[in-house]
Design a protein around this motif. Structure first.
Motif, short mmCIF file in Angstrom:
data_model
loop_
_atom_site.label_atom_id
_atom_site.label_comp_id
_atom_site.label_asym_id
_atom_site.label_seq_id
_atom_site.Cartn_x
_atom_site.Cartn_y
_atom_site.Cartn_z
N ASP A 169 0.83 -1.20 0.00
CA ASP A 169 0.00 0.00 0.00
C ASP A 169 0.87 1.26 0.00
N LEU A 170 0.91 1.98 -1.12
CA LEU A 170 1.75 3.18 -1.18
C LEU A 170 1.23 4.27 -0.26
N GLY A 171 -0.06 4.21 0.09
CA GLY A 171 -0.61 5.15 1.08
C GLY A 171 0.06 4.95 2.42
N VAL A 172 0.27 3.69 2.80
CA VAL A 172 0.96 3.39 4.05
C VAL A 172 2.38 3.95 4.01
N VAL A 173 3.01 3.80 2.85
CA VAL A 173 4.38 4.31 2.71
C VAL A 173 4.41 5.81 2.96
N THR A 174 3.54 6.55 2.28
CA THR A 174 3.64 8.00 2.39
C THR A 174 3.14 8.51 3.75
N HIS A 175 2.20 7.79 4.37
CA HIS A 175 1.69 8.28 5.65
C HIS A 175 2.46 7.77 6.86
N LEU A 176 3.09 6.60 6.76
CA LEU A 176 3.72 6.00 7.95
C LEU A 176 5.23 5.90 7.87
N LEU A 231 14.10 5.52 -2.08
CA LEU A 231 13.90 6.97 -2.05
C LEU A 231 13.08 7.40 -0.83
N ASP A 232 13.13 8.70 -0.51
CA ASP A 232 12.34 9.24 0.59
C ASP A 232 10.86 9.18 0.22
N SER A 233 10.00 8.96 1.24
CA SER A 233 8.56 8.91 0.97
C SER A 233 8.07 10.22 0.36
N GLN A 234 8.68 11.31 0.81
CA GLN A 234 8.27 12.61 0.28
C GLN A 234 8.51 12.67 -1.23
N ALA A 235 9.68 12.18 -1.62
CA ALA A 235 10.01 12.17 -3.05
C ALA A 235 9.00 11.31 -3.81
N LEU A 236 8.58 10.21 -3.15
CA LEU A 236 7.60 9.32 -3.79
C LEU A 236 6.28 10.07 -4.00
N SER A 237 5.84 10.80 -2.96
CA SER A 237 4.55 11.47 -3.10
C SER A 237 4.65 12.67 -4.05
N GLN A 238 5.87 13.21 -4.24
CA GLN A 238 6.02 14.32 -5.19
C GLN A 238 6.31 13.81 -6.61
N ASN A 239 6.14 12.49 -6.78
CA ASN A 239 6.28 11.89 -8.11
C ASN A 239 7.71 11.99 -8.64
N LEU A 240 8.70 11.87 -7.72
CA LEU A 240 10.09 12.01 -8.14
C LEU A 240 10.80 10.67 -8.34
N SER A 267 -1.41 3.02 -8.13
CA SER A 267 -2.11 3.35 -6.89
C SER A 267 -2.95 4.62 -7.06
N ARG A 268 -2.48 5.54 -7.94
CA ARG A 268 -3.29 6.74 -8.24
C ARG A 268 -4.59 6.35 -8.93
N ASP A 269 -4.45 5.42 -9.88
CA ASP A 269 -5.63 4.99 -10.64
C ASP A 269 -6.63 4.31 -9.70
N PHE A 270 -6.07 3.58 -8.73
CA PHE A 270 -6.91 2.78 -7.86
C PHE A 270 -7.69 3.65 -6.88
N SER A 271 -7.00 4.63 -6.30
CA SER A 271 -7.73 5.48 -5.34
C SER A 271 -7.09 6.86 -5.30
N ASP A 272 -7.93 7.85 -5.14
CA ASP A 272 -7.46 9.21 -4.96
C ASP A 272 -6.74 9.24 -3.60
N ASP A 273 -5.51 9.79 -3.58
CA ASP A 273 -4.69 9.74 -2.36
C ASP A 273 -5.39 10.34 -1.15
N SER A 274 -6.18 11.42 -1.38
CA SER A 274 -6.82 12.09 -0.25
C SER A 274 -7.89 11.21 0.38
N GLN A 275 -8.27 10.12 -0.32
CA GLN A 275 -9.28 9.21 0.20
C GLN A 275 -8.68 8.13 1.11
N HIS A 276 -7.33 8.10 1.18
CA HIS A 276 -6.71 7.02 1.95
C HIS A 276 -7.11 7.10 3.42
N PRO A 277 -7.37 5.92 4.05
CA PRO A 277 -7.81 5.93 5.44
C PRO A 277 -6.86 6.67 6.39
#
Ligand SMILES: Nc1ncnc2c1ncn2[C@@H]1O[C@H](COP(=O)(O)OP(=O)(O)OP(=O)(O)O)[C@@H](O)[C@H]1O
Ligand SMILES: [Mg+2]
Length: 272
Positions: free
Chosen positions: A214-221, A237-246, A259-269
């Motif tokens: 779950d890439l949401g887990v990566v960027t949030h945790l 890479l740093d999670s921040q870089a991942l969320s900035q599409n780097l 993961s973008r196609d699957f769910s809008d990031d702002s919808q992640h639990p």
């Protein structure tokens, strides 16, 4: 990084079953400091094998070799089973992909957590019981007295995973390896367990190695991520870089896109 706890260099793991031979982990190198590192990658890419190898919990069919695998001055490659037993549980704990297989079906869950505590601390049974009840409350189990006396088959998946987390945290390990701690759970329970891990992370100052899809887990945790494909780490890479599409590796970019196609990031639990 100055505060490296775990260092893996050139790890290779082969499975040999009769004529079948799988090179599951190929030349994997990484370090883990006081941080939260995620390992992501497709099914079969070798994530669990890396996690288990660190604690030498691999099955007998596995052949493991590395240039180095060290934890805080201990050479894990040459460490005796006696030394490994002290490392496991007390200094590095692991939550497996499916908790049902990690609990003993004929022992009450509270007693299993008490055993884990007593294996590493000098305390009376009574003190151990008190600590277990406190820990069950910490992992948000509402009625610790009742749950203490349940057998593993009497608890739900989400509660089983909380029990595993309680068992892991009560020994006060320095490092936690969590292998898809929520993959066996339904989505609403997943969010609760992930929030619990995020909360423990803040309170207990733990170092994590978290295997996840779950890439949401990566960027949030997590602070950093290692991406595995076919046994290799193809990018770190740093999670921040991942969320900035780097991300630069094609496979990582594909994971991000999927993961973008699957769910809008702002919808992640875990968002917000
Ligand atoms: N005990 C085993 N015997 C033989 N091959 C194995 C064994 N365990 C794992 N493998 C093989 O090693 C490779 C890596 O498996 P591993 O379980 O580490 O992948 P994973 O990334 O954790 O996958 P998943 O996301 O499905 O959990 C796979 O090809 C798998 O089939
Ligand atoms: Mg796995």
């Amino acid at each position: 990084m100055s505060d490296i706890k775990l260092k893996v260099e050139g790890l290779n793991v082969h499975f040999v079953n009769g004529h079948r031979h799988t090179h599951a982990v190929r030349d994997v190198s990484f370090t883990l400091g006081r941080e939260k590192l995620a390992i992501v990658g497709e099914s079969g890419s070798g994530k669990s094998t890396v996690g288990r190898s660190l604690l030498k919990l691999h099955p007998p069919s596995a052949r493991l070799c590395a240039k180095a695998m060290r934890f805080d001055g201990i050479d894990l490659l040459t460490a005796s089973e006696n030394v490994m037993r002290k490392v496991r549980g007390q200094r590095i704990s692991m939550v497996m992909q499916d908790p049902k297989y990690s609990l003993n079906p004929v022992v009450k869950v509270g007693e299993q957590i008490a055993e884990a505590f007593l294996a590493h601390h000098k305390a009376s049974r009574r003190e151990a019981r008190e600590r277990v009840l406190e820990m069950l409350a910490k992992v948000h189990i509402r009625d610790p007295q009742r749950v203490y006396n349940l057998y593993p088959h009497e608890v739900s998946g989400g509660m089983g995973q909380r029990i595993m987390i309680a068992m892991m945290v009560i020994t006060r390990p320095e490092v936690i390896i969590a292998d898809e701690p929520t993959s066996a759970l339904d989505v609403s329970v997943q969010a609760e367990i992930l929030n619990l891990l995020a909360d423990l992370r803040r309170r207990e100052k733990l170092t994590y190695l978290m295997v996840t899809h779950d890439l949401g887990v990566v960027t949030h945790l997590c602070d950093r991520v290692a991406v595995m494909q076919q046994g290799r780490i193809v990018e770190q890479l740093d999670s921040q870089a991942l969320s900035q599409n780097l991300a630069t590796h094609a496979y990582t970019r594909m994971l991000v896109q999927a993961s973008r196609d699957f769910s809008d990031d702002s919808q992640h639990p875990l968002a917000g």
